[in-house]
Design an enzyme around this catalytic site. Structure first.
Site, PDB file in Angstrom:
ATOM      1  N   ARG A 157      -6.036   0.257   7.998  1.00 16.51           N
ATOM      2  CA  ARG A 157      -4.631  -0.133   8.083  1.00 16.51           C
ATOM      3  C   ARG A 157      -4.018   0.431   9.355  1.00 16.51           C
ATOM      4  NH1 ARG A 157      -3.986   1.966   2.056  1.00 16.51           N
ATOM      5  NH2 ARG A 157      -4.953   0.205   0.996  1.00 16.51           N
ATOM      6  N   GLY A 178     -10.981  -3.468   2.678  1.00 16.26           N
ATOM      7  CA  GLY A 178     -11.643  -2.347   3.352  1.00 16.26           C
ATOM      8  C   GLY A 178     -11.215  -2.204   4.804  1.00 16.26           C
ATOM      9  N   ARG A 179     -10.303  -3.073   5.260  1.00 14.82           N
ATOM     10  CA  ARG A 179      -9.884  -3.019   6.669  1.00 14.82           C
ATOM     11  C   ARG A 179      -9.088  -1.748   6.944  1.00 14.82           C
ATOM     12  NH1 ARG A 179      -6.493  -8.404   7.625  1.00 14.82           N
ATOM     13  NH2 ARG A 179      -5.892  -7.984   5.484  1.00 14.82           N
ATOM     14  N   GLY A 230      -3.971  -4.783  -4.079  1.00 16.24           N
ATOM     15  CA  GLY A 230      -5.041  -3.844  -4.404  1.00 16.24           C
ATOM     16  C   GLY A 230      -4.426  -2.534  -4.834  1.00 16.24           C
ATOM     17  N   HIS A 231      -4.640  -2.170  -6.084  1.00 12.34           N
ATOM     18  CA  HIS A 231      -4.113  -0.904  -6.592  1.00 12.34           C
ATOM     19  C   HIS A 231      -5.288  -0.087  -7.106  1.00 12.34           C
ATOM     20  CE1 HIS A 231      -0.064  -2.962  -7.747  1.00 12.34           C
ATOM     21  NE2 HIS A 231      -0.228  -2.849  -6.447  1.00 12.34           N
ATOM     22  N   ASN A 234      -4.763 -10.565  -3.638  1.00 14.84           N
ATOM     23  CA  ASN A 234      -4.528  -9.939  -2.328  1.00 14.84           C
ATOM     24  C   ASN A 234      -3.981  -8.526  -2.537  1.00 14.84           C
ATOM     25  OD1 ASN A 234      -2.257 -11.166  -3.412  1.00 14.84           O
ATOM     26  ND2 ASN A 234      -1.348 -11.725  -1.460  1.00 14.84           N
ATOM     27  N   THR A 239      -8.408  -3.972  -0.946  1.00 13.87           N
ATOM     28  CA  THR A 239      -8.892  -5.334  -1.132  1.00 13.87           C
ATOM     29  C   THR A 239      -9.944  -5.710  -0.099  1.00 13.87           C
ATOM     30  OG1 THR A 239      -6.764  -5.950  -2.053  1.00 13.87           O
ATOM     31  CG2 THR A 239      -8.115  -7.751  -1.273  1.00 13.87           C
ATOM     32  N   ASP A 268       0.818  -1.220   0.000  1.00 17.41           N
ATOM     33  CA  ASP A 268       0.000   0.000   0.000  1.00 17.41           C
ATOM     34  C   ASP A 268       0.850   1.268   0.000  1.00 17.41           C
ATOM     35  OD1 ASP A 268      -2.310  -1.695   0.252  1.00 17.41           O
ATOM     36  OD2 ASP A 268      -1.699  -1.971   2.330  1.00 17.41           O
ATOM     37  N   LYS A 297       1.853   2.077  -5.214  1.00 19.27           N
ATOM     38  CA  LYS A 297       2.538   1.574  -6.419  1.00 19.27           C
ATOM     39  C   LYS A 297       1.672   1.713  -7.661  1.00 19.27           C
ATOM     40  CE  LYS A 297       3.032  -2.556  -4.656  1.00 19.27           C
ATOM     41  NZ  LYS A 297       2.754  -2.461  -3.229  1.00 19.27           N
ATOM     42  N   GLY A 298       0.353   1.513  -7.497  1.00 18.15           N
ATOM     43  CA  GLY A 298      -0.547   1.501  -8.651  1.00 18.15           C
ATOM     44  C   GLY A 298      -0.429   2.779  -9.456  1.00 18.15           C
ATOM     45  N   LYS A 299      -0.440   3.906  -8.768  1.00 17.62           N
ATOM     46  CA  LYS A 299      -0.362   5.184  -9.472  1.00 17.62           C
ATOM     47  C   LYS A 299       0.982   5.311 -10.206  1.00 17.62           C
ATOM     48  CE  LYS A 299       0.612   9.959  -8.707  1.00 17.62           C
ATOM     49  NZ  LYS A 299       0.547  11.166  -7.937  1.00 17.62           N
ATOM     50  N   GLN A 335       2.149  -6.585  -3.247  1.00 15.73           N
ATOM     51  CA  GLN A 335       2.517  -6.575  -1.831  1.00 15.73           C
ATOM     52  C   GLN A 335       3.799  -5.734  -1.686  1.00 15.73           C
ATOM     53  OE1 GLN A 335       1.779 -10.099  -3.092  1.00 15.73           O
ATOM     54  NE2 GLN A 335      -0.210  -9.162  -2.887  1.00 15.73           N
TER      55      GLN A 335
HETATM   56  P1  IMP Z   1      -2.292 -12.999   2.329  1.00 16.15           P
HETATM   57  O1  IMP Z   1      -1.336 -12.509   1.302  1.00 16.15           O
HETATM   58  O2  IMP Z   1      -3.719 -12.720   2.018  1.00 16.15           O
HETATM   59  O3  IMP Z   1      -2.055 -14.447   2.680  1.00 16.15           O
HETATM   60  O4  IMP Z   1      -2.016 -12.205   3.683  1.00 16.15           O
HETATM   61  C1  IMP Z   1      -0.796 -12.312   4.403  1.00 16.15           C
HETATM   62  C2  IMP Z   1      -0.381 -10.954   4.953  1.00 16.15           C
HETATM   63  O5  IMP Z   1      -0.011 -10.093   3.894  1.00 16.15           O
HETATM   64  C3  IMP Z   1      -1.491 -10.238   5.707  1.00 16.15           C
HETATM   65  O6  IMP Z   1      -0.916  -9.482   6.771  1.00 16.15           O
HETATM   66  C4  IMP Z   1      -2.057  -9.288   4.669  1.00 16.15           C
HETATM   67  O7  IMP Z   1      -2.698  -8.193   5.246  1.00 16.15           O
HETATM   68  C5  IMP Z   1      -0.785  -8.896   3.942  1.00 16.15           C
HETATM   69  N1  IMP Z   1      -1.013  -8.486   2.551  1.00 16.15           N
HETATM   70  C6  IMP Z   1      -1.263  -9.288   1.507  1.00 16.15           C
HETATM   71  N2  IMP Z   1      -1.379  -8.572   0.374  1.00 16.15           N
HETATM   72  C7  IMP Z   1      -1.186  -7.295   0.706  1.00 16.15           C
HETATM   73  C8  IMP Z   1      -1.156  -6.081  -0.055  1.00 16.15           C
HETATM   74  O8  IMP Z   1      -1.293  -6.056  -1.285  1.00 16.15           O
HETATM   75  N3  IMP Z   1      -0.934  -4.932   0.660  1.00 16.15           N
HETATM   76  C9  IMP Z   1      -0.718  -4.957   1.993  1.00 16.15           C
HETATM   77  N4  IMP Z   1      -0.716  -6.062   2.738  1.00 16.15           N
HETATM   78  C10 IMP Z   1      -0.955  -7.231   2.103  1.00 16.15           C
END
Ligand code: IMP
Length: 424
Positions: free
Chosen positions: A303, A300-301, A39-40, A37, A298, A12, A15-17, A222
């Site tokens: 951060r 909505g949690r 999200g951009h 997982n 991805t 987060d 990177k997307g931009k 990620q």
């Molecule tokens: P998973 O990749 O869904 O298995 O999650 C494992 C860990 O990586 C968790 O703490 C997620 O919140 C974090 N995570 C996975 N993908 C992203 C991302 O794109 N951005 C930020 N955190 C991520």
């Protein structure tokens, strides 16, 4: 000819931009690991496109977008993204390709992800629940199903039914209701029709692009601090996020990599559990979260947010061979009287480098902070480094000197035009 964009923190970083911006100069934009997982968010005028799978270069009609073999693909998500663009009249028939080697995230992977998390109870990892870990686990235990197998529906069905029934037994042991294999298979048959036209041998495609000296941009998902090997495991994601994954995840030899841009958000955020030495658990943290809109694209949690951790970023740059830095979201710090950055860790009164810390050390150590004066000016429209407030310049200069890597670009807002280039 190959350039790489990587997040140097916990994801987060914006990177997307940056990929969207750099995609304008790229012939190919390639994702090489991870799944939805990621999200951009990218923008076209005022229109917002949240993306989880399709590479961020998709809005540029001159770029070809590739989901290479290291990516794991949830067909449901992929199809919803394809349809989102098609309904807005954005076509990408001959410029979007998916490797037939990609493994599929199937419904039981998502169910297992949730079942494992629930079983962990208080100690849950906070995964995105997208089935990432279980899918990669199937890949390495020879239980995975590749997109390739969609080509032969009978073969696919047989494998899917076998795997689904095996997974239902595991789900049952967790007290989770079994998945309806037949209904899931029917849905997969519908999705298959939509994705088949995009499936190809992306290895050949990229080798040809390399031989023609095309510009290829590799879009990391990620971030380095979530790398499967170099994170404080198990607080990581299921794939390697460092540039080594470009070779395994797209078949591109490492010698072809020219530049590696490390994205550094001017502060830090992370989602899910795990150690976070510079976390702000106070009102300042809440304010930064609100102002920086730090809520998962991805999931909505909300951060978790904290000060910039340069000790961790330095490690991320080192292990990834970052050649230039791009600073993002510095505008979010405007208005703060004081800004802090962590410049080292101490454990039991002695310095300890990030790389020597597992999660036990990271939870106990004391971050060493350097304090900076803030600035009050709105910097979103600033177009040259010299026009940034002096204190903002000092913060950027410090980051550059500490990491000993040139800062190339500073992003000052969410929109495409909100950035300033320090060096061409
Ligand atoms: P998973 O990749 O869904 O298995 O999650 C494992 C860990 O990586 C968790 O703490 C997620 O919140 C974090 N995570 C996975 N993908 C992203 C991302 O794109 N951005 C930020 N955190 C991520």
């Amino acid at each position: 000819m190959v350039s790489v964009i990587l997040g140097t923190q916990w994801g987060d970083e914006g990177k997307g931009k940056i990929v969207d911006l750099l995609a304008e100069k790229s012939d190919f934009v390639v994702r090489f690991h991870g799944g939805n997982n990621a999200g951009h968010t990218i923008y076209s005028g005022n229109k917002k496109y949240p993306l989880h799978l399709i590479p961020s270069g998709i809005l540029n009609p001159n770029s070809k977008c590739v989901i290479a073999n290291g990516v794991i693909v949830d067909l449901e998500v992929l199809v919803s993204e394809i349809e989102m663009f098609f309904s807005d009249g954005i076509e990408f028939k001959n410029r979007f390709f998916i490797s037939d080697r990609c493994h599929l995230i199937l419904p039981y992977h998502k169910a297992l992800d949730l079942a494992y998390e629930n079983a962990r109870g208080e100690k849950k990892l906070g995964t995105t629940a997208r089935g990432i870990g279980p899918c990669y686990a199937d890949k390495v235990s020879y239980n995975g199903i590749r997109i390739y197998e969609l080509k032969d529906w009978d073969l696919f069905s047989e494998k899917f039914v076998f795997q689904s029934e095996m997974k239902n037994k595991i789900l049952d042991s967790f007290g989770v209701a079994p998945l309806n294999t037949e209904r899931e298979l029917e849905r997969l048959a519908e999705l298959r029709e939509i994705v088949l036209p995009f499936i190809t041998d992306t290895y050949q495609l990229l080798q040809k692009a390399l031989s023609e000296n095309k510009k290829i941009l590799m879009e990391g998902a990620q971030a380095v601090m979530l790398d499967l090997d170099f994170s404080p495991y198990p607080f990581c994601t299921g794939s390697n996020t460092i540039p080594g994954a470009i070779n395994t995840g797209a078949g591109i030899p490492i010698q072809k990599i020219g530049s590696i841009s490390g994205i550094v958000k001017a502060y830090t955020s992370r989602v899910g559990s795990g150690p976070f030495p510079t976390e702000l658990k106070d009102k300042l943290g809440d304010d930064l979260r609100e102002k920086g809109k730090e809520f998962g694209t991805t999931t909505g949690r909300p951060r978790r947010v904290g000060w910039l951790d340069l000790e961790a970023v330095k490690f991320a740059c080192e292990v990834s061979g970052v050649t230039e830095i791009i600073i993002t979201k510095i505008d979010i710090l405007s208005g703060l009287e004081k800004i802090k950055a962590c410049i080292g860790y101490e454990l039991d009164g002695k310095p300890i480098p990030y790389s020597s810390c597992g999660y036990l050390e990271l939870e106990k150590l004391t971050p060493v902070f350097k304090e900076f004066s803030g600035w009050t000016e709105d910097i979103m429209q600033v177009k040259s480094f010299a026009d940034l407030p002096k204190t903002c310049q000092e913060y950027v200069k410090f980051i550059e000197d500490f990491l000993d890597i040139t800062v190339k670009l500073i992003s000052t807002g969410p929109k495409r035009e909100e950035f300033l280039e320090i060096r061409n």
